[in-house]
Scaffold this active site. Structure first.
Site, PDB file in Angstrom:
ATOM      1  N   LYS A  90       1.064  -1.059  -0.077  1.00 35.23           N
ATOM      2  CA  LYS A  90      -0.104   0.277   0.188  1.00 35.23           C
ATOM      3  C   LYS A  90       0.275   1.034  -0.069  1.00 35.23           C
ATOM      4  O   LYS A  90       1.356   2.013   0.873  1.00 35.23           O
ATOM      5  CB  LYS A  90      -0.428  -0.011   1.242  1.00 35.23           C
ATOM      6  CG  LYS A  90      -1.472   1.354   1.337  1.00 35.23           C
ATOM      7  CD  LYS A  90      -3.565   0.934   1.254  1.00 35.23           C
ATOM      8  CE  LYS A  90      -4.092   1.643   0.567  1.00 35.23           C
ATOM      9  NZ  LYS A  90      -3.857   2.383  -0.460  1.00 35.23           N
ATOM     10  N   LYS A 126       5.201   1.856  -3.537  1.00 37.54           N
ATOM     11  CA  LYS A 126       4.895   2.976  -3.926  1.00 37.54           C
ATOM     12  C   LYS A 126       4.767   3.231  -4.993  1.00 37.54           C
ATOM     13  O   LYS A 126       6.172   2.099  -5.727  1.00 37.54           O
ATOM     14  CB  LYS A 126       6.065   3.921  -2.914  1.00 37.54           C
ATOM     15  CG  LYS A 126       5.894   5.591  -3.913  1.00 37.54           C
ATOM     16  CD  LYS A 126       4.690   6.206  -1.620  1.00 37.54           C
ATOM     17  CE  LYS A 126       4.416   7.502  -2.835  1.00 37.54           C
ATOM     18  NZ  LYS A 126       3.448   8.122  -1.405  1.00 37.54           N
ATOM     19  N   ASP A 166      -1.060  10.639  -4.066  1.00 34.05           N
ATOM     20  CA  ASP A 166       0.420  11.296  -3.930  1.00 34.05           C
ATOM     21  C   ASP A 166       1.042  12.669  -4.146  1.00 34.05           C
ATOM     22  O   ASP A 166      -0.471  13.281  -5.310  1.00 34.05           O
ATOM     23  CB  ASP A 166       1.523  10.545  -3.869  1.00 34.05           C
ATOM     24  CG  ASP A 166       2.538  10.871  -3.028  1.00 34.05           C
ATOM     25  OD1 ASP A 166       2.936  11.056  -1.997  1.00 34.05           O
ATOM     26  OD2 ASP A 166       3.736  11.715  -3.628  1.00 34.05           O
ATOM     27  N   SER A 380      -7.150   5.144   3.924  1.00 32.98           N
ATOM     28  CA  SER A 380      -7.101   4.777   3.431  1.00 32.98           C
ATOM     29  C   SER A 380      -7.446   3.211   3.361  1.00 32.98           C
ATOM     30  O   SER A 380      -7.562   2.718   2.466  1.00 32.98           O
ATOM     31  CB  SER A 380      -5.835   4.146   1.927  1.00 32.98           C
ATOM     32  OG  SER A 380      -5.353   5.341   1.133  1.00 32.98           O
TER      33      SER A 380
END
Ligand code: NDP
Length: 448
Positions: A90, A126, A166, A380
């Protein structure tokens, strides 16, 4: 040579061209020394540090798309799946021209510990691209996002890897990516978070990182027999994290006097007008000059190298919420000289290592991003829970869970620092608390 130093030398030798990744590894490994020393033989035998500093996999791919003039453009896409010992990978997707493997690896590495601190079952990853969304039309953004997902979909899934937003990836980009995933896989599943409210998004996700940052800061302030009310605050950035940090800090009675973007900063001694800022940044997608034009009390300053920007003012609390390495040693000296008492990171690694040490040596209570900005990923994970249940919780329900999580994180990192004889060192506390849970799961799962 100690086990920590040995592994650090190996990581340096293997990744000589990745300064951001090495910076993150240095910070984490240094603060883990007391834990690693206690278990050195076992960790060495199981190669725990070698495994935790090497991603499970790193995916890099071509993202071709056609601009509005009919010209084909090519960007580079990334997804680094770092560690899934405690749950599916995640972490967000960053769209910014500066994106490279070093930056994505540093963010993925930090995410492992951050996600562990939330107490929720999520591993760390990421991704992103060196695509620059600035100045692109909605159609160009859509074509890029569709092309990006046409490759990324192979590696993600609701129980496998769940990306989020992001820098540069907001609700619009998540919507385009979700549409493409659904179209290719013919699956309606919670594969992305930060979704719109009409198709599985969670209330309070937009506010979560900024609100969470301020909830944690409030708890730290309270635990030092102090209060948020009446405090003066410097915030950097004017994006998702900054806007909602400003809003929550002001709701709690503090006065936020600064914000910034990549071209300049605002000093507003009357306190930032957050509704105006939202209109300028979220609706008009304009520069901060537009804010200053509409707000007589505000000064706008163009960014120049070597200037302290938002860090030059007399404030009690500083919340860096823009990007990595935006607060250096000289800025830290200025803030300390002006009496700053608390610093909590909203962005990922905004404070350089020497500036962090300067704060700690000068009695400033300093919390690193992996603890203080964990509210975004925590919410999230709450979005993932709602998607699995096929239910939507109210704003108040999500917000109160977020607040509990942030208060819990503060006490968890405070306790971990105390347990290892480093009271008040919240950086060490965060790294130790995040690390211990992941390592326990890794050991239980054998060599993999
Ligand atoms: P946004 O893209 O919404 O906002 C980023 C802000 O920082 C913009 O105002 C941007 O200005 C500014 N900025 C970017 N680069 C620079 C620079 N070099 N100098 C000064 N200002 C700069 O991103 P987010 O608010 O989502 O993210 C901010 C930080 O928080 C990042 O480090 C991100 O990784 C971290 N984070 C975000 C989470 C989230 O939920 N959104 C969760 C946890 C961490 P401009 O508009 O001019 O580009």
């Amino acid at each position: 040579m100690s086990y920590v130093d040995e592994v650090f030398e190996q990581v340096k030798a293997k990744n000589p061209d990745q300064p951001e990744f090495l910076q993150a590894v240095t910070e984490v490994l240094n603060s883990l020394r007391p834990v690693v020393e206690q278990h050195e033989e076992q960790y060495r035998k199981l190669a725990i540090l070698e495994r935790i500093t090497e991603p499970d996999r790193q995916i890099m791919f071509r993202v071709p798309w056609v601009d509005d003039k009919g010209q084909t453009q090519v960007n580079r896409g990334f997804r680094v799946q770092f560690n899934n010992a405690i749950g599916p990978y995640k972490g967000g997707l960053r769209l910014h021209p500066s994106v490279n493997l070093s930056i994505i690896k540093f963010l993925g590495f930090e995410q492992v510990f951050k996600n562990s601190l939330t107490t929720l079952p999520i591993g760390g990853g990421k991704g992103g691209s060196d695509f620059d969304p600035k100045g692109k039309s909605d159609n160009e953004i859509m074509r890029f996002c569709q092309s990006f997902m046409t490759e990324l979909y192979k590696y993600i899934g609701a129980d496998q890897d769940v990306p989020a937003g992001d820098i540069g990836t907001g609700a619009r980009e998540i919507g385009f990516m979700y549409g493409q995933y659904k179209r290719i896989k013919n699956l309606y599943e919670g594969v992305l978070t930060g979704k719109g409210l009409t198709y599985g998004g969670s209330l309070a996700r937009t506010e979560a990182t900024g609100y969470g940052l301020v909830y944690l800061t409030e708890e730290m302030v309270k635990c030092h027999d102090d209060k948020m009310e009446g405090k003066t605050v410097a915030v950097s950035g004017a994006g998702n994290v900054a806007i909602y940090a400003i809003q929550k800090a002001q709701q709690l009675g503090a006065k936020v006097v600064t914000c910034s973007d990549s071209t300049g900063w605002i000093y507003d001694p009357e306190g930032i007008d957050v509704e105006l800022l939202k209109d300028v940044k979220e609706v008009k997608r304009a520069r901060l000059t537009e804010y200053a034009a509409q707000r007589p009390s505000a000064e706008y300053h163009e960014k120049k190298d070597g200037e302290h920007g938002v860090w030059q003012y007399k404030v009690d609390i500083a919340l860096p919420c823009a990007t990595q390495n935006e607060l250096n040693l000289e800025d830290a000296k200025m803030l300390v000289a002006n009496g700053v008492q608390y610093v909590a990171e909203g962005a990922n690694m905004p404070t350089t290592l020497d500036a962090t040490e300067y704060f700690q040596q000068n009695g400033v209570k300093f919390v690193c991003g992996k603890a203080s900005n964990a509210g975004g990923v925590a919410t999230s994970a709450l979005e993932m829970s709602q998607n699995s249940e096929r239910l939507s919780w109210t704003f108040e329900e999500v917000d109160s869970k977020l607040k509990n999580i942030m208060v819990g994180i503060y006490h968890n990192i405070d306790d971990a620092a105390k347990e290892y004889g480093m009271e008040g060192n919240y950086v060490a506390g965060a790294n130790i608390a995040g690390f211990k849970k992941v390592v326990e799961a890794m050991i239980a799962q054998g060599v993999c």
